[in-house]
Motif scaffolding. Structure first.
Motif, mmCIF file in Angstrom:
data_model
loop_
_atom_site.group_PDB
_atom_site.id
_atom_site.type_symbol
_atom_site.label_atom_id
_atom_site.label_comp_id
_atom_site.label_asym_id
_atom_site.label_seq_id
_atom_site.Cartn_x
_atom_site.Cartn_y
_atom_site.Cartn_z
ATOM 1 N N THR A 74 0.828 -1.199 0.000
ATOM 2 C CA THR A 74 0.000 0.000 0.000
ATOM 3 C C THR A 74 0.866 1.255 0.000
ATOM 4 O O THR A 74 0.599 2.220 -0.717
ATOM 5 N N ASN A 75 1.905 1.239 0.799
ATOM 6 C CA ASN A 75 2.821 2.371 0.839
ATOM 7 C C ASN A 75 3.568 2.544 -0.482
ATOM 8 O O ASN A 75 3.901 3.671 -0.861
ATOM 9 N N LEU A 76 3.827 1.433 -1.166
ATOM 10 C CA LEU A 76 4.546 1.503 -2.435
ATOM 11 C C LEU A 76 3.778 2.323 -3.468
ATOM 12 O O LEU A 76 4.369 3.103 -4.226
ATOM 13 N N GLU A 77 2.458 2.178 -3.515
ATOM 14 C CA GLU A 77 1.645 2.956 -4.448
ATOM 15 C C GLU A 77 1.782 4.454 -4.160
ATOM 16 O O GLU A 77 1.939 5.273 -5.071
ATOM 17 N N VAL A 78 1.733 4.800 -2.886
ATOM 18 C CA VAL A 78 1.820 6.211 -2.490
ATOM 19 C C VAL A 78 3.211 6.764 -2.759
ATOM 20 O O VAL A 78 3.366 7.849 -3.342
ATOM 21 N N LEU A 79 4.233 6.023 -2.348
ATOM 22 C CA LEU A 79 5.602 6.498 -2.516
ATOM 23 C C LEU A 79 6.020 6.512 -3.981
ATOM 24 O O LEU A 79 6.817 7.353 -4.400
ATOM 25 N N GLY A 80 5.464 5.581 -4.781
ATOM 26 C CA GLY A 80 5.738 5.595 -6.213
ATOM 27 C C GLY A 80 5.214 6.861 -6.854
ATOM 28 O O GLY A 80 5.895 7.503 -7.664
ATOM 29 N N ARG A 81 4.002 7.234 -6.497
ATOM 30 C CA ARG A 81 3.419 8.470 -7.027
ATOM 31 C C ARG A 81 4.233 9.699 -6.593
ATOM 32 O O ARG A 81 4.477 10.613 -7.387
ATOM 33 N N GLU A 82 4.641 9.720 -5.315
ATOM 34 C CA GLU A 82 5.459 10.831 -4.835
ATOM 35 C C GLU A 82 6.780 10.923 -5.609
ATOM 36 O O GLU A 82 7.264 12.023 -5.895
ATOM 37 N N SER A 83 7.336 9.779 -5.944
ATOM 38 C CA SER A 83 8.605 9.758 -6.678
ATOM 39 C C SER A 83 8.441 10.295 -8.090
ATOM 40 O O SER A 83 9.331 10.968 -8.627
ATOM 41 N N ILE A 84 7.295 9.994 -8.720
ATOM 42 C CA ILE A 84 6.997 10.551 -10.042
ATOM 43 C C ILE A 84 6.817 12.057 -9.938
ATOM 44 O O ILE A 84 7.338 12.825 -10.768
ATOM 45 N N ALA A 85 6.073 12.497 -8.918
ATOM 46 C CA ALA A 85 5.824 13.929 -8.730
ATOM 47 C C ALA A 85 7.128 14.698 -8.527
ATOM 48 O O ALA A 85 7.265 15.838 -9.003
ATOM 49 N N GLU A 86 8.090 14.085 -7.844
ATOM 50 C CA GLU A 86 9.385 14.745 -7.636
ATOM 51 C C GLU A 86 10.126 14.926 -8.957
ATOM 52 O O GLU A 86 10.781 15.957 -9.175
ATOM 53 N N ALA A 87 10.025 13.933 -9.842
ATOM 54 C CA ALA A 87 10.651 14.067 -11.164
ATOM 55 C C ALA A 87 9.973 15.183 -11.962
ATOM 56 O O ALA A 87 10.632 15.945 -12.678
ATOM 57 N N ASN A 132 0.845 -0.542 -9.244
ATOM 58 C CA ASN A 132 0.659 0.572 -10.166
ATOM 59 C C ASN A 132 0.392 1.839 -9.372
ATOM 60 O O ASN A 132 -0.379 1.832 -8.412
ATOM 61 N N ALA A 133 1.011 2.932 -9.792
ATOM 62 C CA ALA A 133 0.753 4.242 -9.191
ATOM 63 C C ALA A 133 0.086 5.125 -10.239
ATOM 64 O O ALA A 133 0.525 5.183 -11.390
ATOM 65 N N THR A 134 -0.964 5.818 -9.851
ATOM 66 C CA THR A 134 -1.684 6.669 -10.788
ATOM 67 C C THR A 134 -0.951 7.992 -11.020
ATOM 68 O O THR A 134 -0.303 8.526 -10.106
ATOM 69 N N ILE A 135 -1.056 8.510 -12.235
ATOM 70 C CA ILE A 135 -0.480 9.822 -12.540
ATOM 71 C C ILE A 135 -1.574 10.879 -12.647
ATOM 72 O O ILE A 135 -1.280 12.050 -12.906
ATOM 73 N N GLU A 136 -2.822 10.465 -12.441
ATOM 74 C CA GLU A 136 -3.906 11.446 -12.458
ATOM 75 C C GLU A 136 -3.723 12.436 -11.309
ATOM 76 O O GLU A 136 -3.424 12.056 -10.184
ATOM 77 N N GLY A 137 -3.904 13.700 -11.612
ATOM 78 C CA GLY A 137 -3.713 14.742 -10.613
ATOM 79 C C GLY A 137 -2.319 15.328 -10.618
ATOM 80 O O GLY A 137 -2.069 16.350 -9.969
ATOM 81 N N LEU A 138 -1.376 14.706 -11.338
ATOM 82 C CA LEU A 138 -0.036 15.273 -11.486
ATOM 83 C C LEU A 138 -0.013 16.262 -12.649
ATOM 84 O O LEU A 138 -0.877 16.262 -13.510
ATOM 85 N N ARG A 139 0.996 17.101 -12.682
ATOM 86 C CA ARG A 139 1.125 18.076 -13.759
ATOM 87 C C ARG A 139 1.726 17.437 -15.006
ATOM 88 O O ARG A 139 2.566 16.542 -14.908
ATOM 89 N N ASP A 140 1.287 17.906 -16.149
ATOM 90 C CA ASP A 140 1.816 17.413 -17.419
ATOM 91 C C ASP A 140 3.199 18.016 -17.639
ATOM 92 O O ASP A 140 3.338 19.236 -17.771
ATOM 93 N N PRO A 141 4.244 17.187 -17.690
ATOM 94 C CA PRO A 141 5.598 17.734 -17.845
ATOM 95 C C PRO A 141 6.002 18.024 -19.289
ATOM 96 O O PRO A 141 7.002 18.705 -19.519
ATOM 97 N N LEU A 142 5.240 17.511 -20.272
ATOM 98 C CA LEU A 142 5.689 17.576 -21.668
ATOM 99 C C LEU A 142 5.954 18.992 -22.171
ATOM 100 O O LEU A 142 7.024 19.236 -22.754
ATOM 101 N N PRO A 143 5.040 19.955 -22.015
ATOM 102 C CA PRO A 143 5.301 21.287 -22.593
ATOM 103 C C PRO A 143 6.571 21.932 -22.051
ATOM 104 O O PRO A 143 7.349 22.515 -22.823
#
Length: 319
Positions: A60-73, A151-162
């Motif tokens: 359960t923590n892995l899902e949360v921490l995975g999302r946080e790790s994506i958000a940091e990138a 799996n960690a969701t990316i919904e709610g994160l900012r789009d980094p592409l532009p």
């Protein structure tokens, strides 16, 4: 002196008694062994249950921490720093978080944990990123080793592409939950000799990833649906668009199943220009036309995207 014959009845009694004693001993041994076995099984079962609970909690923590790790990138991109290897960057972030979590679990469960992030991958869904982590644990004389997939969701994160594609020095800005391209996108189009770059001056796009609920997408042609989609800023699944991991690296398209979002123009011009799906603007570069020539905020779409979203006849009533 006469010898007495053996008493057959006495022999039978002695023999029977011996057999009964032997059977009783065997039964006692069996009962004691069974009790010991059951006790050991209970201990082992209890240990397994404890480890299972720890693994479930860790997962359960892995899902949360995975999302946080994506958000940091993503935060790194928005701070103007390039991410050349998104998977490696996220693995680095996650390993740091898991090391801290391992220390926390040691205090919480009195278990010695070690972990290794094996992979960070695009999943079958563009809205999720797949993590694989090897978890090793030891408590008292019990040990376990397991590979956890979450799996960690990316919904709610900012789009980094532009930002990743154009960089912050281009003048692209992010505020009010929108990407404001200002003159950055038209300059990019001019640099790449693309048609009518002036059409994309002051263009905007959604910043936060929101999965479009209007599925199948042909419903965008229904009354009010396209307006709501644009006002809310929804993203859409696309085999041609780039996944979140590749968006972090500034790639407009990739080999994974990805997403696309509309870049909305705000111009009175009716020139033929790039179709406004972001993978077209940043990678594929083919033209489209306004779906409503009389609307300054009209999308510029090619025929295939008009068909995908049920917009082939959109705007005809106002022609």
């Amino acid at each position: 002196m006469k010898l007495r014959k053996p008493d057959s009845k006495g022999n039978i009694i002695v023999g029977t008694t011996g057999i009964l004693i032997l059977m009783l001993l065997l039964m006692c041994i069996f009962v004691l062994s069974s009790i010991n076995y059951i006790q050991n099984q209970n201990i082992e079962s209890q240990a397994n249950d404890n480890f299972k609970y720890i693994i479930d909690d860790y997962s359960t923590n892995l899902e949360v921490l995975g999302r946080e790790s994506i958000a940091e990138a993503t935060e790194k991109v928005y701070n103007g720093l390039p991410v050349h290897d998104s998977e490696g960057q996220i693995k680095k972030n996650l390993d740091k978080h898991l090391n801290m979590k391992n220390d926390e679990f040691e205090d919480k469960y009195d278990v010695d944990l070690s972990s290794e992030v094996l992979s960070v991958e695009a999943s079958d869904s563009p809205w999720k990123v797949l993590f694989r982590v090897k978890l090793n644990g030891e408590k008292d004389d019990e040990r376990f080793s397991q590979i956890i997939e979450r799996n960690a969701t990316i919904e709610g994160l900012r789009d980094p592409l532009p930002i990743a594609k154009l960089t912050i020095v281009s003048g692209v800005m992010a505020y009010d939950d929108k990407i404001h391209y200002k003159t950055a996108l038209s300059a990019y189009m001019l640099l790449h000799d693309l048609d009518s770059p002036e059409s994309y001056i002051e263009a905007t796009a959604p910043m936060t990833i929101k999965k479009c609920p209007y599925d199948p997408y042909v419903h965008h042609g229904d009354p009010g649906v396209l307006d709501d989609c644009l006002d809310t800023g929804y993203f859409h699944e696309s085999a041609d668009g780039s996944c979140y991991l590749c968006r972090l690296e500034g790639k407009g398209k990739c080999p994974h199943y990805g997403m696309e979002v509309f870049i909305q123009t705000h111009t009175p011009l009716g020139n033929e220009s790039l179709s406004c799906s972001d993978h077209v603007v940043f990678a594929d570069h083919y033209n489209g036309e306004k779906i409503d020539p009389n609307d300054w905020d009209s999308l510029i779409l090619d025929s295939s995207h008009r068909k995908k979203y049920g917009l082939s006849d959109y705007g005809n009533a106002t022609d």
